[in-house]
Every structure is written in structure tokens, then in C-alpha cells.
Design a protein around this motif. Structure first.
Motif, short mmCIF file in Angstrom:
data_model
loop_
_atom_site.label_atom_id
_atom_site.label_comp_id
_atom_site.label_asym_id
_atom_site.label_seq_id
_atom_site.Cartn_x
_atom_site.Cartn_y
_atom_site.Cartn_z
N CYS A 198 11.37 4.14 16.47
CA CYS A 198 11.90 3.14 15.53
C CYS A 198 10.75 2.46 14.80
CB CYS A 198 12.73 2.08 16.26
SG CYS A 198 14.20 2.71 17.10
N GLY A 199 10.99 2.18 13.51
CA GLY A 199 9.98 1.50 12.70
C GLY A 199 10.60 0.44 11.81
N THR A 200 9.77 -0.48 11.32
CA THR A 200 10.27 -1.59 10.49
C THR A 200 10.71 -1.12 9.11
OG1 THR A 200 8.03 -2.07 9.70
CG2 THR A 200 8.78 -3.24 11.68
N ASN A 201 10.11 -0.05 8.58
CA ASN A 201 10.52 0.57 7.32
C ASN A 201 10.68 -0.45 6.20
OD1 ASN A 201 11.35 2.87 5.75
ND2 ASN A 201 13.47 2.14 5.92
N ALA A 202 9.60 -1.22 5.97
CA ALA A 202 9.59 -2.21 4.89
C ALA A 202 10.76 -3.19 5.00
CB ALA A 202 9.60 -1.51 3.52
N GLN A 232 5.49 -1.96 4.76
CA GLN A 232 5.27 -0.56 5.11
C GLN A 232 6.03 -0.28 6.40
OE1 GLN A 232 1.18 0.92 4.46
NE2 GLN A 232 0.67 -1.07 3.58
N ASN A 233 5.80 0.87 7.00
CA ASN A 233 6.58 1.23 8.18
C ASN A 233 5.72 1.09 9.44
OD1 ASN A 233 8.73 2.08 9.72
ND2 ASN A 233 8.35 4.27 9.37
N GLN A 268 8.75 4.55 -1.60
CA GLN A 268 8.21 3.62 -2.59
C GLN A 268 9.28 2.65 -3.07
OE1 GLN A 268 6.37 5.54 -5.93
NE2 GLN A 268 5.48 3.64 -6.73
N GLU A 269 10.49 3.14 -3.20
CA GLU A 269 11.60 2.29 -3.62
C GLU A 269 11.85 1.19 -2.60
OE1 GLU A 269 16.28 2.83 -5.02
OE2 GLU A 269 15.28 4.38 -3.84
#
Length: 742
Positions: A124-128, A107-108, A90-91
């Protein structure tokens, strides 16, 4: 503005010429959503499907979406085996929103899935907008992230919609994406082992949009001791053209797997980075398709035989044309290994022009991999290369020569369709020819199947994959299973590469020219070619006046072979033919002998004979060359379409087959009628003659003769034997009559 207007004017003038000159492929069949046989995975929580990974060893299809990774059964994607969620904190999401990004995109998004081994997948993800990568452990029907996520700047895009490319090779991770939050630092990076990257210079990469990355094992059996290459495909703003507006060009870039960077110059930078223009155009119009949308590497046993296939579109205008161009490894190697270099040159008023370098090129050749020649000069790694070579490589990353497609023109041009994804399968057809079958996804949710048939591109069919129009985002092929896996934003679809079951009739199966399919007599259906037996279809070539040998073997040791020509049984006494074990010989073939030859295996069981067609041969004579094709098929209706089992069937043969069918059927019907009438007349005369001779008694005299015959038989056994022989002879006559009336 004036320059832009001129360009648009030229494009509008070319529009009519292009439409008139470009051959447009029209799909032979359009199959709507309601009739397409597919397996589909649609689940609540699955959205923004962003990557697919086919794992044939574990029969798993991994699907990356927003905040989730799903593992599906590769044989039936509607069955989910496992699921793992991966949310941005959330942070992290709040920070992303504060920096001006949309809440949905903060979001991811899982963008990268690379298999390391059967129990480990790199994710691998964008992770906000703060990319992370982690390892996912696979344990049968369970999977979980290790929880050791690492910051992945340069590995994974920040932006979910940004195009990217990556490949995992020998423990090293190669990626092509953006290196910062704003997307202003494009990078081609190797991480995990010996990190090396591109320079942040517009001469190297200028606003690129990456679409693909592949490794080619060029070190295999290399007489020069060459290195493996990683090829990167992208579109960028051209730096070499002087124009009023930005011109986009498609590129192919090359780096060496063993590149370690330089010692003083190009430290931790690629010393082997070179790029060239990827040409896809209509030569007679000088019209270029300058934006590459997707690329597929068709790997072969020898890497020299491998081919890159790319989808291209145009930059200006609304011509609405997609092009597919194919590139050989020979043309790619020639552009990089033998071509001249281009570089920036400052001219008057500090203006920079890109010119072909005409001076002396340093040795060893800049941008080349370390090979035996370099080693002979004492350069064993890229860090050993002299500064003048590295300086030249840094200033001249662009090759002057373009990489031209096979045939110097597109393999496929399609109007009114915007292709988004491509995969290619290499298939051997019934004619033993090799075909590269292209599967192309469109921006409105259709899948096209196309291949080159007799020198012309042919679209077998187009399938509507989704109920409502949505782009094909991902397309994966499992050649081993004969399956395609298609991803849209909200669903994953599985379907067979072949659509043989959609062709209900023999002629329809033939005209489809689908290299995967053939007509089967046994099942009376269009089936996969791999399901056909060796005897189903054969192909021969004969010349009029020569002898022809047609092979046929009975189905068992108890069976014998019977041959028919156009429905009539061939007799042993016919001097035109020689019947022998294993086949038939036809001597001095003329036009009169062209037609259908059926080989039947005849086996007797309990006084009944069973006839099974083992092979069918259709002999045709070409009218102009006095040659003919001999095609064996197993069609049960004496149809000449059997010749159409060849994928490369010519129009002439199709027309000729139809004529032969009509003439052959008329001859068969007339012959059967004559035979039936003749046997009826013969039977009538035999009956009258036997009655006249007294061989046939009246009904009321049969009972009186019965008791006398019985006593006579007991006294004279030879009479019993003779009568049994007559019965057997009568049975044989009935069997032969049944056969001839068949």
C-alpha cells in the motif's frame, strides 16, 4: 493560560526531583560509526524509507521507500535482489498540489508491506494523498505489481508522515489510520472480510496517533471458548480529565477477531471495542510518561507468557527522558475483563463529565468476545447480542482501570536519549537464566542494547549506526538469523544482535555481561555463546564440609585424565581426593580446597604426550553464607575471571576473582621455581653418584666400551631387554619432568 502556567511551574519543580531520583542507565561502551561492523544498503533513488518487511523463509528484506520497493538479501542487505517502481500518475500529483499539498509529498510513499505467502506481498502507498493497495508477485530474482490497484481509504494513510498500524490475519486486513484527506476521521478498520470499523465519535477515538497493532491467539487452549484478540496501541487526547489544556494519554484498545458487528445497533461497527489507559510512570513522584512512541510484542510459546514492551516519553517540559515499560497479558486481561467502565454523564450547564459507571452492567459483559457463556445464552455471534448490551458498549468504550506495567514502574529510564523504536529478543545466558534483551533506536542514529542484570537495568553498549545523526525510523529483528535491520530515511543497516568480537580480553568479555557472549579458550576470543561446547562452562553450588564431584571425560579412548589444583598435579595417593573414571571427588571441602581445578586429557602419539584442557572449575567460598559457586571455564591464563561467564555476575564475585587471580599466580610462580630448583639439584646429585659408581664413563672411554658391550649383548639377550627398559624408563622420566615443568 493560567492553567498552562501552573502546569509548567509544576513540571519545572519536578525536574530536579526526577533527575535526582531516577536511576540513569549509562551505556558501558560507546562504539563510534567508524568501528561498527555493519552491512549497509544505500542506493541512488532510495529515499524516505518508510517500512521494512523481514521474510526469513525466502531470505529477503523488503524495503518500502518513496516510489520504490526494493528486495534485499537478508544475509547481506548491501546486495539488492530486485526492485520495483510504483509512481503516482502525473494527473494525480497535479491534483494533490492543487489541493494545497507539497510537491514532494504528492508522490507515492510505500507505507505498508504484508506477506501473504512466499510469492505474494500486499503493498500500500499514499499515491499523492489518494491511497492505493496492490499485490506484488515475487518470482525468484524478479518482482512486479499485478496492476490491480484498489482504492484504500482507511487502509493506508493519506499523509506520508502520519503514524499508523496494521496487521494481516487469516485473509483479513486490520488497519488503524485516518479515513479522509484532512486526517480528521480516525478509524480502526477490518477490510477484505466482513468489514467492520470504529464509530466516528471522540469518545471512541480522539485525535489518535497509532503506533502498533498485534494479534494475540487467546482462543488457544481456552477453557472458556474465548476468541483471538487484536490489540491496538496509540496516544490520544484524553476525554476523561478536566483540565485547562489538552492532556495526552497512552491507550491500549482491544477488539475480537470474530466480531461481525451488531444487527440493529452498531451495524458494521465493532461491538467489542474497548480501550484502557496504558500507565507508565514513576510512582513515588506521580510522574507519567504519557506518549507512547513504539511497541513490540515478545511472543512466547504460550500466549499467556507473552509481553508487550513500549517506549514512552513525556508531554510537557524538557526532561529529556525516555522510559520503557513492559506489560503482561495477565494485567491486560484483568483490565478489560474485570475492570469497571467509564462513560460520559451530563451535569449542570450541559457540561459532560466522565464518571465510573456504578449501575448494573448488562449480561453478557459488554465488549467481551463471544465465548461458551454467551453461547449458553443463545448468543453465537455478535449480531445476536441484545440491544442493551450493544448500547452500553457504544456509550462506554473506556475502562476505568489502567493497565499497569510489570513491577509498577518502568523497566528502563534513560536521560539524554530519545528512543524511537524497540525490538526485544529472549536469550538464555550461561547461567541458564532467561533474559529479555532490548534493542532501542534513538532519534540521533544510535542503537542501545539493554537487559535486566541482577535486578538492575544494564546498557551493554551504544552503537553509532550512521555517519551523520538521523533518527532510527524502523527496527526489525530476525531472531532466527541473529540479525537486526535498521532503517533511516536514506539507508538500511544490518548488524548482529551480538557484539562479542568487540571484547578483546577475557575480563572485558566478562564485564560486558552480554548474554550472547562467552570467553572461549580454544580461540582466545569472546565468541557467541551458541558456539561454545558443553564442556566450556559449568555452574555448581557447594557447601563447605560437603563432598564435591567434578566431572571430566577424556577426549578419546586412548587418552587418560590428569587433574591439577592451582597448577599442581593431584596425586592418586592424596587421601583428600578420589580420582575415578569420569571425574574427581573432593572430600569434606574446606576453604583450603577453593581455587582452580583443571582437567587435562593426556594422549600419547609417537612417544610424545599431548595435554589438552577439557574443563576448568573455579571453586569459591562465600565468606558470609559458607557457600560457593563452582564455575567451569576454559581460560588459558589461569585467570579467575572465568567465573564471570555468568551473565548475572555479582560485583563481589568479580572482586573476589581478581584477588584469587593474583594470589593464585603468585603461588604458581613460587611453586614452579621451587620445583625447578629441586629437579636441578636432584639431577646434579644423580650425575655425581652415577659417575662415582662408574655408571657414566669418560668420553674417551666410551668408544672402547662400545665394542665390548655389543659382543656381550649378542651373547646375552637379556641384557638388551634390560637396557631397552631403562631407556623407556628414562624417557618416561623426561616426559614427567616436561609435564611438571609445563
Amino acid at each position: 493560560m493560567g492553567g498552562t502556567a501552573v502546569v509548567l511551574c509544576l513540571i519545572l519543580q519536578l525536574t530536579q526531583e526526577v533527575k535526582a531520583s531516577v536511576g540513569n542507565c549509562i551505556p558501558r561502551k560507546t562504539v563510534k560509526y567508524q568501528t561498527v561492523s555493519v552491512e549497509m544498503f544505500v542506493k541512488e533513488g532510495l529515499s524516505n524509507v518508510s517500512t521494512l518487511l523481514v521474510d526469513e523463509e525466502t531470505d529477503t528484506l523488503f524495503v518500502g521507500g518513496r516510489d520504490v520497493i526494493s528486495a534485499l538479501d537478508l544475509n547481506n542487505v548491501s546486495r539488492e535482489i530486485a526492485r520495483e517502481h510504483w509512481f503516482a500518475t502525473q494527473e494525480r500529483q497535479l491534483e494533490c498540489i492543487r489541493r494545497g499539498k507539497d510537491k514532494i509529498r504528492c508522490q507515492n510513499y510505500i507505507l505498508l508491506l504484508h506477506k501473504i505467502n512466499d510469492s505474494n506481498v500486499y503493498v500500500c502507498g499514499t499515491n499523492a494523498y489518494h491511497p492505493l493497495c496492490d499485490h506484488m508477485v515475487i518470482q525468484r530474482t524478479k518482482m512486479h505489481l499485478q496492476g490491480r490497484a484498489e482504492e484504500s481509504r482507511g487502509k493506508c494513510p493519506f499523509e506520508p508522515t502520519l503514524k499508523y498500524a496494521s496487521v494481516f490475519v487469516d485473509g483479513a486486513f486490520y488497519s488503524a489510520t485516518s479515513n479522509n484527506f484532512l486526517g480528521t476521521e480516525p478509524i480502526i478498520l477490518r477490510s477484505m472480510q466482513n468489514p467492520v470499523r470504529t464509530e466516528f465519535k471522540t469518545s471512541w477515538l480522539n485525535e489518535p496517533s497509532f503506533v502498533g497493532m498485534e494479534i494475540v491467539p487467546e482462543s488457544e487452549f481456552s477453557p472458556d471458548g474465548d476468541d483471538d484478540k487484536i490489540y491496538v496501541f496509540f496516544t490520544e487526547t484524553a476525554v476523561e480529565f478536566e483540565f485547562y489544556d489538552k492532556i495526552l494519554v497512552s491507550r491500549i484498545a482491544r477488539i475480537c477477531k470474530g466480531d461481525l458487528g451488531g444487527k440493529r445497533l452498531l451495524q458494521r461497527r465493532w461491538t467489542s471495542f474497548l480501550k484502557a489507559r496504558l500507565s507508565c510512570s514513576i510512582p513515588e513522584l506521580n510522574f507519567h510518561f504519557n506518549i507512547i512512541q513504539d511497541v513490540f510484542f515478545l511472543r512466547r510459546g504460550k500466549w499467556q507468557d507473552s509481553i508487550f514492551y513500549g517506549i514512552f516519553s513525556q508531554q510537557w517540559g524538557r526532561l529529556d527522558i525516555s522510559a520503557v515499560c513492559a506489560y503482561s497479558m495477565a494485567s491486560i486481561q484483568e483490565a478489560f475483563s474485570k475492570g469497571s467502565y467509564r462513560g460520559p454523564v451530563t451535569v449542570e450547564h450541559s457540561h459532560v463529565r466522565w464518571m465510573v459507571f456504578r449501575g448494573e452492567v448488562p449480561v453478557p459483559r459488554p465488549g467481551a468476545c463471544i465465548d461458551n457463556f454467551a453461547r449458553s445464552m443463545g448468543y453465537n455471534t455478535s449480531s445476536d447480542l441484545p440491544d442493551k448490551v450493544l448500547q452500553f458498549a457504544r456509550d462506554h468504550p473506556l475502562m476505568d482501570s489502567s493497565v499497569n506495567p510489570i513491577g509498577d514502574r518502568p523497566a528502563l529510564l534513560k536521560r539524554s536519549s530519545n528512543y524511537t523504536r524497540i525490538v526485544v529478543d529472549r536469550v538464555t545466558g550461561l547461567d541458564k537464566q532467561t533474559y529479555d534483551v532490548m534493542f532501542l533506536g534513538t532519534d540521533d542514529g544510535y542503537l542501545h542494547k539493554a537487559f535486566n542484570c541482577d535486578g538492575e537495568m544494564f546498557i551493554v553498549e551504544e552503537l553509532q549506526l550512521f555517519l551523520s545523526p538521523e533518527p532510527v525510523q524502523f527496527l526489525q529483528l530476525s531472531a532466527k538469523k541473529g540479525m537486526l535491520y535498521v532503517g533511516s530515511m536514506s539507508a538500511v543497516v544490518q548488524l548482529q544482535v551480538s557484539g562479542c568480537h568487540r571484547y578483546k580480553y577475557c575480563l572485558d568479555c566478562i564485564l560486558a555481561r552480554d548474554p550472547y557472549c562467552a570467553w572461549s579458550q580454544a580461540s582466545h576470543a569472546c565468541v557467541l555463546l551458541s558456539d561454545q561446547t558443553e564442556n566450556d562452562v559449568r555452574k555448581y553450588l557447594f557447601t563447605l564440609g560437603n563432598n564435591v564431584h567434578l566431572k571430566c571425560v577424556p577426549l578419546s579412548n586412548l587418552a587418560r585424565v590428569v587433574w591439577k589444583f592451582n597448577g599442581s598435579r593431584i596425586q592418586d595417593k592424596d587421601s583428600k581426593y578420589l580420582l575415578y573414571d569420569g571425574g574427581i571427588a573432593i572430600f569434606n571441602v574446606t576453604v583450603a580446597e577453593t581455587g582452580f581445578y583443571d582437567c587435562l586429557s593426556v594422549e600419547k602419539s609417537k612417544a610424545k604426550e599431548f595435554f589438552i584442557t577439557v574443563a576448568r572449575y573455579a571453586l569459591y567460598a562465600h565468606q558470609n553464607t559458607e557457600k560457593a559457586n563452582v564455575n567451569a571455564a576454559t581460560d588459558d591464563n589461569n585467570e579467575a575471571e572465568a567465573v564471570g561467564f555468568q551473565s548475572s555476575l555479582s560485583t563481589y564475585l568479580l572482586k573476589d576473582a581478581t584477588k584469587q587471580k593474583s594470589v593464585g599466580s603468585q603461588k604458581e610462580n613460587l611453586l614452579l621455581k621451587l620445583l625447578s630448583a629441586g629437579f636441578a639439584l636432584l639431577f646434579f646429585f644423580l650425575f655425581i653418584w652415577n659417575f662415582y659408581k662408574g655408571h657414566i664413563s669418560l668420553p674417551w672411554k666410551i668408544r672402547e666400551a662400545s665394542s665390548k658391550d655389543t659382543n656381550a649383548d649378542l651373547e646375552n639377550p637379556e641384557l638388551t631387554t634390560g637396557r631397552s627398559g631403562a631407556v623407556r624408563e628414562s624417557s618416561a622420566i623426561q616426559t614427567n619432568m616436561s609435564f611438571l615443568n609445563e
